[in-house]
Scaffold this motif. Structure first.
Motif, PDB file in Angstrom:
ATOM      1  N   ALA A  37       2.581   9.875 -24.526  1.00 32.58           N
ATOM      2  CA  ALA A  37       3.379   8.734 -24.235  1.00 32.58           C
ATOM      3  C   ALA A  37       2.632   7.860 -23.068  1.00 32.58           C
ATOM      4  O   ALA A  37       1.780   8.448 -22.218  1.00 32.58           O
ATOM      5  N   PRO A  38       2.748   6.665 -23.314  1.00 34.69           N
ATOM      6  CA  PRO A  38       2.050   5.724 -22.283  1.00 34.69           C
ATOM      7  C   PRO A  38       2.625   5.863 -20.996  1.00 34.69           C
ATOM      8  O   PRO A  38       3.654   6.336 -20.712  1.00 34.69           O
ATOM      9  N   ARG A  39       1.773   5.377 -19.884  1.00 37.58           N
ATOM     10  CA  ARG A  39       1.930   5.666 -18.706  1.00 37.58           C
ATOM     11  C   ARG A  39       1.374   4.485 -17.866  1.00 37.58           C
ATOM     12  O   ARG A  39       0.413   4.098 -18.268  1.00 37.58           O
ATOM     13  N   ASN A  40       1.785   4.111 -16.741  1.00 38.20           N
ATOM     14  CA  ASN A  40       1.320   3.048 -15.821  1.00 38.20           C
ATOM     15  C   ASN A  40       0.980   3.762 -14.494  1.00 38.20           C
ATOM     16  O   ASN A  40       2.255   4.489 -13.870  1.00 38.20           O
ATOM     17  N   LEU A  41      -0.064   4.090 -13.998  1.00 41.81           N
ATOM     18  CA  LEU A  41      -0.404   4.793 -12.766  1.00 41.81           C
ATOM     19  C   LEU A  41      -1.129   3.542 -11.801  1.00 41.81           C
ATOM     20  O   LEU A  41      -1.677   2.585 -12.224  1.00 41.81           O
ATOM     21  N   PHE A  42      -0.512   3.685 -10.569  1.00 37.03           N
ATOM     22  CA  PHE A  42      -0.899   2.674  -9.544  1.00 37.03           C
ATOM     23  C   PHE A  42      -1.702   3.464  -8.195  1.00 37.03           C
ATOM     24  O   PHE A  42      -1.134   4.480  -8.019  1.00 37.03           O
ATOM     25  N   ASP A  43      -3.040   3.040  -8.088  1.00 38.47           N
ATOM     26  CA  ASP A  43      -3.707   3.414  -6.694  1.00 38.47           C
ATOM     27  C   ASP A  43      -3.814   2.181  -6.018  1.00 38.47           C
ATOM     28  O   ASP A  43      -3.659   1.314  -6.335  1.00 38.47           O
ATOM     29  N   ILE A  44      -3.980   2.572  -4.595  1.00 37.79           N
ATOM     30  CA  ILE A  44      -3.952   1.511  -3.632  1.00 37.79           C
ATOM     31  C   ILE A  44      -5.146   1.860  -2.747  1.00 37.79           C
ATOM     32  O   ILE A  44      -5.129   3.147  -2.163  1.00 37.79           O
ATOM     33  N   GLY A  45      -5.946   0.913  -2.053  1.00 38.00           N
ATOM     34  CA  GLY A  45      -6.773   1.448  -1.025  1.00 38.00           C
ATOM     35  C   GLY A  45      -7.257   0.249  -0.210  1.00 38.00           C
ATOM     36  O   GLY A  45      -7.113  -0.846  -0.393  1.00 38.00           O
ATOM     37  N   VAL A  46      -7.557   0.481   1.177  1.00 37.50           N
ATOM     38  CA  VAL A  46      -7.934  -0.275   2.031  1.00 37.50           C
ATOM     39  C   VAL A  46      -8.847   0.046   2.967  1.00 37.50           C
ATOM     40  O   VAL A  46      -9.346   1.521   2.861  1.00 37.50           O
ATOM     41  N   GLY A  47      -9.850  -0.893   3.302  1.00 37.65           N
ATOM     42  CA  GLY A  47     -10.922  -0.268   4.242  1.00 37.65           C
ATOM     43  C   GLY A  47     -11.754  -1.273   5.097  1.00 37.65           C
ATOM     44  O   GLY A  47     -11.472  -2.425   4.632  1.00 37.65           O
ATOM     45  N   THR A  48     -12.581  -0.980   5.838  1.00 39.24           N
ATOM     46  CA  THR A  48     -13.507  -2.110   6.605  1.00 39.24           C
ATOM     47  C   THR A  48     -14.738  -1.253   6.661  1.00 39.24           C
ATOM     48  O   THR A  48     -15.038  -0.246   6.487  1.00 39.24           O
ATOM     49  N   GLU A  49     -15.687  -2.235   6.760  1.00 33.45           N
ATOM     50  CA  GLU A  49     -17.248  -2.064   6.801  1.00 33.45           C
ATOM     51  C   GLU A  49     -17.546  -1.734   8.317  1.00 33.45           C
ATOM     52  O   GLU A  49     -18.510  -1.198   8.711  1.00 33.45           O
ATOM     53  N   ASN A  50     -16.933  -2.335   9.456  1.00 29.47           N
ATOM     54  CA  ASN A  50     -17.462  -2.457  10.634  1.00 29.47           C
ATOM     55  C   ASN A  50     -16.045  -2.529  11.653  1.00 29.47           C
ATOM     56  O   ASN A  50     -15.798  -3.522  12.133  1.00 29.47           O
ATOM     57  N   LEU A  51     -15.571  -1.417  11.721  1.00 27.73           N
ATOM     58  CA  LEU A  51     -14.260  -1.098  12.143  1.00 27.73           C
ATOM     59  C   LEU A  51     -14.246  -1.592  13.870  1.00 27.73           C
ATOM     60  O   LEU A  51     -13.267  -2.411  14.240  1.00 27.73           O
ATOM     61  N   PHE A  52     -15.320  -1.303  14.592  1.00 31.74           N
ATOM     62  CA  PHE A  52     -15.011  -1.730  15.817  1.00 31.74           C
ATOM     63  C   PHE A  52     -16.265  -2.804  16.195  1.00 31.74           C
ATOM     64  O   PHE A  52     -16.493  -3.181  17.473  1.00 31.74           O
ATOM     65  N   ARG A  53     -16.534  -3.576  15.391  1.00 35.13           N
ATOM     66  CA  ARG A  53     -17.472  -4.814  15.410  1.00 35.13           C
ATOM     67  C   ARG A  53     -18.686  -4.624  16.548  1.00 35.13           C
ATOM     68  O   ARG A  53     -18.778  -5.302  17.133  1.00 35.13           O
ATOM     69  N   ARG A  54     -19.258  -3.415  16.174  1.00 29.92           N
ATOM     70  CA  ARG A  54     -20.585  -3.478  16.885  1.00 29.92           C
ATOM     71  C   ARG A  54     -21.987  -3.854  16.027  1.00 29.92           C
ATOM     72  O   ARG A  54     -21.591  -3.495  15.085  1.00 29.92           O
ATOM     73  N   GLU A  55     -22.982  -4.330  16.586  1.00 27.05           N
ATOM     74  CA  GLU A  55     -24.100  -4.772  15.978  1.00 27.05           C
ATOM     75  C   GLU A  55     -24.978  -3.648  15.523  1.00 27.05           C
ATOM     76  O   GLU A  55     -25.568  -3.678  14.503  1.00 27.05           O
ATOM     77  N   ARG A  56     -25.100  -2.608  16.122  1.00 29.61           N
ATOM     78  CA  ARG A  56     -25.997  -1.826  16.079  1.00 29.61           C
ATOM     79  C   ARG A  56     -25.665  -0.480  15.309  1.00 29.61           C
ATOM     80  O   ARG A  56     -26.304  -0.245  14.216  1.00 29.61           O
ATOM     81  N   PHE A  57     -24.499  -0.034  15.713  1.00 29.81           N
ATOM     82  CA  PHE A  57     -23.843   1.009  14.843  1.00 29.81           C
ATOM     83  C   PHE A  57     -22.650   0.437  14.188  1.00 29.81           C
ATOM     84  O   PHE A  57     -21.700  -0.084  14.940  1.00 29.81           O
ATOM     85  N   HIS A  58     -22.476   0.825  12.938  1.00 25.12           N
ATOM     86  CA  HIS A  58     -21.303   0.363  12.162  1.00 25.12           C
ATOM     87  C   HIS A  58     -20.349   1.662  11.980  1.00 25.12           C
ATOM     88  O   HIS A  58     -20.853   2.732  11.570  1.00 25.12           O
ATOM     89  N   THR A  59     -19.271   1.539  12.054  1.00 26.21           N
ATOM     90  CA  THR A  59     -18.184   2.500  11.708  1.00 26.21           C
ATOM     91  C   THR A  59     -17.257   1.955  10.613  1.00 26.21           C
ATOM     92  O   THR A  59     -16.587   1.038  10.407  1.00 26.21           O
ATOM     93  N   THR A  60     -17.293   2.890   9.407  1.00 26.23           N
ATOM     94  CA  THR A  60     -16.585   2.262   8.229  1.00 26.23           C
ATOM     95  C   THR A  60     -15.242   3.128   8.348  1.00 26.23           C
ATOM     96  O   THR A  60     -15.385   4.418   8.605  1.00 26.23           O
ATOM     97  N   ALA A  61     -14.391   2.565   7.797  1.00 31.60           N
ATOM     98  CA  ALA A  61     -12.959   3.496   7.445  1.00 31.60           C
ATOM     99  C   ALA A  61     -12.348   2.994   6.144  1.00 31.60           C
ATOM    100  O   ALA A  61     -12.594   1.985   5.808  1.00 31.60           O
ATOM    101  N   ARG A  62     -11.709   3.978   5.607  1.00 26.87           N
ATOM    102  CA  ARG A  62     -11.008   3.749   4.225  1.00 26.87           C
ATOM    103  C   ARG A  62      -9.776   4.747   4.092  1.00 26.87           C
ATOM    104  O   ARG A  62      -9.913   5.942   4.499  1.00 26.87           O
ATOM    105  N   PHE A  63      -8.879   4.261   3.476  1.00 27.51           N
ATOM    106  CA  PHE A  63      -7.617   5.088   3.213  1.00 27.51           C
ATOM    107  C   PHE A  63      -7.293   4.416   1.751  1.00 27.51           C
ATOM    108  O   PHE A  63      -7.183   3.546   1.360  1.00 27.51           O
ATOM    109  N   MET A  64      -7.079   5.739   1.127  1.00 27.25           N
ATOM    110  CA  MET A  64      -6.607   5.478  -0.438  1.00 27.25           C
ATOM    111  C   MET A  64      -5.639   6.386  -0.700  1.00 27.25           C
ATOM    112  O   MET A  64      -5.162   7.452  -0.342  1.00 27.25           O
ATOM    113  N   VAL A  65      -4.598   5.783  -1.423  1.00 21.13           N
ATOM    114  CA  VAL A  65      -3.702   6.795  -1.980  1.00 21.13           C
ATOM    115  C   VAL A  65      -3.672   6.789  -3.505  1.00 21.13           C
ATOM    116  O   VAL A  65      -3.798   5.371  -4.289  1.00 21.13           O
TER     117      VAL A  65
END
Length: 133
Positions: free
Chosen positions: A70-98
């Motif tokens: 049977a046909p179905r539609n599935l939905f996924d969602i995700g958000v993230g950032t490449e530089n969470l704390f806005r530092r130049e030398r060390f970058h912190t990435t964060a992602r969240f996905m459902v």
């Protein structure tokens, strides 16, 4: 493969677990893992399946009108950032996905020769934090 259930007789020939997996029903009767439905509960007009599309009696054709998952539609969602704390030398990435946001219960590869029967996974959450230096 879903094509192995092309008629009511094919569905009645499945085990109780297989009937339950495709969401088979006859009138108000549902199978259990250990108790499959039989021809006593089913007539040509009161059966169906929620996870497979079984062609109407006499219309099944392997080329032009096969049974299908049977046909179905599935939905996924995700958000993230490449530089969470806005530092130049060390970058912190964060992602969240459902995945499977609507928690849809569905099937794929029913009775597949090579990989078996699979259900779509229920709603799942995933979070990740990364450090780039």
């Amino acid at each position: 493969m879903a094509g192995s259930v092309g008629s009511l007789d094919d569905a009645l020939g499945l085990t109780g677990a297989q009937q339950a997996a495709i969401g088979f029903f006859c009138g108000g009767f549902l199978p259990t893992v250990s108790t499959p439905l039989t021809a006593v509960q089913c007539t040509a007009s009161n059966y169906g399946a929620t996870r497979l599309v079984i062609p109407a009696p006499g219309t099944q054709n392997d080329d032009h009108n096969p049974s299908r998952v049977a046909p179905r539609n599935l939905f996924d969602i995700g958000v993230g950032t490449e530089n969470l704390f806005r530092r130049e030398r060390f970058h912190t990435t964060a992602r969240f996905m459902v995945t499977n946001l609507t928690n849809k219960d569905s099937l794929y590869n029913f009775l597949s020769t090579f990989s078996g029967t699979h259900f779509v996974q229920p709603r799942a959450y995933q979070a990740a934090i990364g450090f780039v230096f």
